[in-house]
Design a protein around this motif. Structure first.
Motif, PDB file in Angstrom:
ATOM      1  N   LYS A   1     -35.581 -27.316  16.080  1.00  0.00           N
ATOM      2  CA  LYS A   1     -35.500 -28.681  15.306  1.00  0.00           C
ATOM      3  C   LYS A   1     -36.605 -29.914  16.790  1.00  0.00           C
ATOM      4  O   LYS A   1     -36.640 -31.099  15.913  1.00  0.00           O
ATOM      5  CB  LYS A   1     -33.948 -29.669  15.076  1.00  0.00           C
ATOM      6  CG  LYS A   1     -33.780 -28.761  13.806  1.00  0.00           C
ATOM      7  CD  LYS A   1     -32.267 -29.676  13.435  1.00  0.00           C
ATOM      8  CE  LYS A   1     -31.501 -28.741  12.372  1.00  0.00           C
ATOM      9  NZ  LYS A   1     -30.291 -29.107  11.714  1.00  0.00           N
ATOM     10  N   ILE A   2     -35.649 -29.999  17.552  1.00  0.00           N
ATOM     11  CA  ILE A   2     -36.190 -30.569  18.706  1.00  0.00           C
ATOM     12  C   ILE A   2     -37.799 -30.393  18.766  1.00  0.00           C
ATOM     13  O   ILE A   2     -38.342 -31.416  18.934  1.00  0.00           O
ATOM     14  CB  ILE A   2     -36.081 -29.778  19.910  1.00  0.00           C
ATOM     15  CG1 ILE A   2     -33.926 -30.498  20.088  1.00  0.00           C
ATOM     16  CG2 ILE A   2     -36.556 -31.348  21.520  1.00  0.00           C
ATOM     17  CD1 ILE A   2     -33.354 -30.190  21.460  1.00  0.00           C
TER      18      ILE A   2
ATOM     19  N   ASN B   1     -43.735 -34.522  15.532  1.00  0.00           N
ATOM     20  CA  ASN B   1     -43.392 -35.781  14.622  1.00  0.00           C
ATOM     21  C   ASN B   1     -44.351 -36.712  15.611  1.00  0.00           C
ATOM     22  O   ASN B   1     -44.554 -37.981  14.875  1.00  0.00           O
ATOM     23  CB  ASN B   1     -42.781 -35.777  13.867  1.00  0.00           C
ATOM     24  CG  ASN B   1     -43.141 -34.514  13.138  1.00  0.00           C
ATOM     25  OD1 ASN B   1     -43.322 -34.044  13.321  1.00  0.00           O
ATOM     26  ND2 ASN B   1     -41.187 -34.789  12.339  1.00  0.00           N
ATOM     27  N   LYS B   2     -43.748 -37.132  16.757  1.00  0.00           N
ATOM     28  CA  LYS B   2     -44.333 -38.060  17.581  1.00  0.00           C
ATOM     29  C   LYS B   2     -45.638 -37.964  17.805  1.00  0.00           C
ATOM     30  O   LYS B   2     -45.534 -38.962  17.611  1.00  0.00           O
ATOM     31  CB  LYS B   2     -43.065 -38.393  18.564  1.00  0.00           C
ATOM     32  CG  LYS B   2     -41.387 -38.828  18.352  1.00  0.00           C
ATOM     33  CD  LYS B   2     -40.185 -38.664  19.564  1.00  0.00           C
ATOM     34  CE  LYS B   2     -39.551 -39.225  18.862  1.00  0.00           C
ATOM     35  NZ  LYS B   2     -38.082 -39.178  20.342  1.00  0.00           N
ATOM     36  N   ASN B   3     -46.151 -37.709  18.391  1.00  0.00           N
ATOM     37  CA  ASN B   3     -47.527 -37.323  18.676  1.00  0.00           C
ATOM     38  C   ASN B   3     -48.282 -37.489  17.979  1.00  0.00           C
ATOM     39  O   ASN B   3     -48.714 -37.053  16.582  1.00  0.00           O
ATOM     40  CB  ASN B   3     -47.717 -36.084  19.220  1.00  0.00           C
ATOM     41  CG  ASN B   3     -46.900 -35.744  20.741  1.00  0.00           C
ATOM     42  OD1 ASN B   3     -46.759 -36.567  21.352  1.00  0.00           O
ATOM     43  ND2 ASN B   3     -46.806 -34.517  21.000  1.00  0.00           N
TER      44      ASN B   3
END
Length: 182
Positions: free
Chosen positions: A173-174, A180-182
């Motif tokens: 999950k991390i 997804n942030k990139n």
């Protein structure tokens, strides 16, 4: 048309459950069936004796009366019925069907606790009690499976529900959040 083993198990298991309930002997019949299941697990050749054409009906009936001694009258009658209709080989599946109906009525669930290391009986009971309380069940009976790939934590599988509290899942999950942030 012949019935499949699953159909036989469902019909006979349901019939035994209803009969035990009508006779107000559900708990006693369940206990007897658990003992029979253990005996069959330890000595599976028992089933073959009662379905083998080499032995005549009288020999089978006598052997069954010896084995069934001490069991409830309901279970004795049922075993004789299976013998009469030559469905003794289906007994394990019938017991499974009965157990499923019994567990459903008594709000008992069974499941698997998958962990990175083996869990002792006390840990399994504690996990089961927590799950039972959360989901309004009387009891949850868990078996343990070890999967070292989980790194740590526990994955609970009870019925259709899966609760993944493993370290591996949390790391995944991390990782997904970082991607997804990139």
């Amino acid at each position: 048309m012949a019935l499949s083993k699953a159909e036989i198990a469902a019909r006979y298991g349901t019939a035994l459950f209803d009969y035990a309930q009508d006779m107000d002997a559900l708990t006693a019949v369940h206990a007897d069936l658990q003992e029979l299941a253990k005996a069959i697990s330890n000595y599976p050749q028992i089933l073959k004796v009662f379905s083998d054409p080499i032995f005549n009906s009288a020999e089978k009936a006598h052997s069954l009366s010896v084995i069934a001694e001490g069991l409830t009258k309901e279970v004795q009658n049922f075993l004789n019925l299976l013998l009469d209709y030559d469905h003794f080989l289906e007994l394990p599946a019938i017991i499974d069907c009965f157990n499923s109906l019994y567990n459903q009525k008594e709000k008992i669930a069974t499941g698997v606790a998958i962990s990175a290391v083996a869990l002792d009986e006390q840990q399994l009971q504690k996990l089961g009690a927590g799950y039972a309380q959360k989901y309004g069940l009387k009891k949850v009976i868990l078996k343990n499976e070890v999967d070292q790939g989980l790194i740590g934590g526990v994955v609970l599988k009870v019925g259709d529900c899966v609760i993944d509290g493993s370290v591996k899942n949390k790391l995944n999950k991390i990782r997904a959040q970082l991607i997804n942030k990139n």
